[in-house]
Design an enzyme around this catalytic site. Structure first.
Site, short mmCIF file in Angstrom:
data_model
loop_
_atom_site.label_atom_id
_atom_site.label_comp_id
_atom_site.label_asym_id
_atom_site.label_seq_id
_atom_site.Cartn_x
_atom_site.Cartn_y
_atom_site.Cartn_z
CB CYS A 92 -0.98 -0.02 1.18
SG CYS A 92 -0.20 -0.06 2.81
NE ARG A 133 -4.47 1.34 1.75
CZ ARG A 133 -4.30 2.11 0.69
NH1 ARG A 133 -5.13 2.00 -0.32
NH2 ARG A 133 -3.30 2.97 0.63
CG ASP A 184 -5.01 5.38 2.50
OD1 ASP A 184 -5.05 4.79 3.59
OD2 ASP A 184 -4.01 5.99 2.07
P1 4NP Z 1 -1.72 2.73 4.08
O1 4NP Z 1 -2.35 4.07 4.69
O2 4NP Z 1 -1.18 3.09 2.72
O3 4NP Z 1 -2.89 1.80 3.98
O4 4NP Z 1 -0.66 2.27 5.06
C1 4NP Z 1 -1.61 5.27 4.84
C2 4NP Z 1 -0.83 5.46 5.94
C3 4NP Z 1 -0.15 6.63 6.13
C4 4NP Z 1 -0.27 7.65 5.19
C5 4NP Z 1 -1.06 7.46 4.07
C6 4NP Z 1 -1.72 6.26 3.89
N1 4NP Z 1 0.37 8.87 5.39
O5 4NP Z 1 0.18 9.79 4.59
O6 4NP Z 1 1.15 9.00 6.35
#
Ligand code: 4NP
Length: 157
Positions: free
Chosen positions: A7, A13, A124
């Site tokens: 991800c 995720r 997300d």
């Molecule tokens: P992930 O979610 O891609 O599902 O781990 C996110 C976690 C952190 C961030 C963006 C998406 N962030 O911008 O820090």
């Protein structure tokens, strides 16, 4: 066989997918044949544990969380993995763009093996805050991958 779930941050995720798929692989008796890992297309959360809301979902469903720490996807992951499975369209595009020459075809969308939902993706939860939806989407989309890997292992690929 090795699979890496991907991800953006590797804290929401993809660690949820990693832990859920590890449990499925173990229950299927294939933990010595299928290695499961996760990574982020970005280094935005490098070194951080999984988001507390991902951890809460895993605990709620009695899924072991073995202390996953976020890391960015690396060029060598494309050599080591058979499948790099990305959560949304941007993750697919970013992972493909990071692939060494000739290895972008290892990148797949998470719903690709779910009949009738091949074009679906997992939004997300960092934005939606709907971590239960992430879990539900993974319960829908992960079984097709396990089936595919079982078929490949049985065929001796
Ligand atoms: P992930 O979610 O891609 O599902 O781990 C996110 C976690 C952190 C961030 C963006 C998406 N962030 O911008 O820090």
């Amino acid at each position: 066989m090795k699979v890496i779930f991907v991800c953006l941050g590797n804290i929401c995720r993809s660690p949820m997918a990693e832990a859920m798929f590890k449990q499925m692989v173990t229950k299927a008796g294939l933990s010595d044949q299928i290695t499961v890992d996760s990574a982020g297309t970005s280094d935005i959360a490098e070194g951080s544990p999984a988001d507390s809301r991902t951890k809460a979902i895993l605990a709620k469903h009695q899924i072991e969380d073995d202390g996953m720490i976020a890391r960015q996807l690396l060029p060598r992951d494309f050599d080591e993995a058979d499948y790099i499975i990305a959560m949304d369209k941007m993750n697919v595009a970013d992972a493909k763009a990071m692939a060494p020459a000739g290895l972008a075809n290892k990148v797949h969308g998470i719903y690709e093996t779910t009949p009738g939902k091949e074009e679906n993706y997992i939004v997300d939860p960092w934005i939606t805050h709907r971590f239960d939806d992430t879990y539900y989407s993974l319960t829908e989309s992960l079984p097709g991958w396990l089936k595919k890997f079982q078929d490949e292992l049985e065929a001796g690929n």
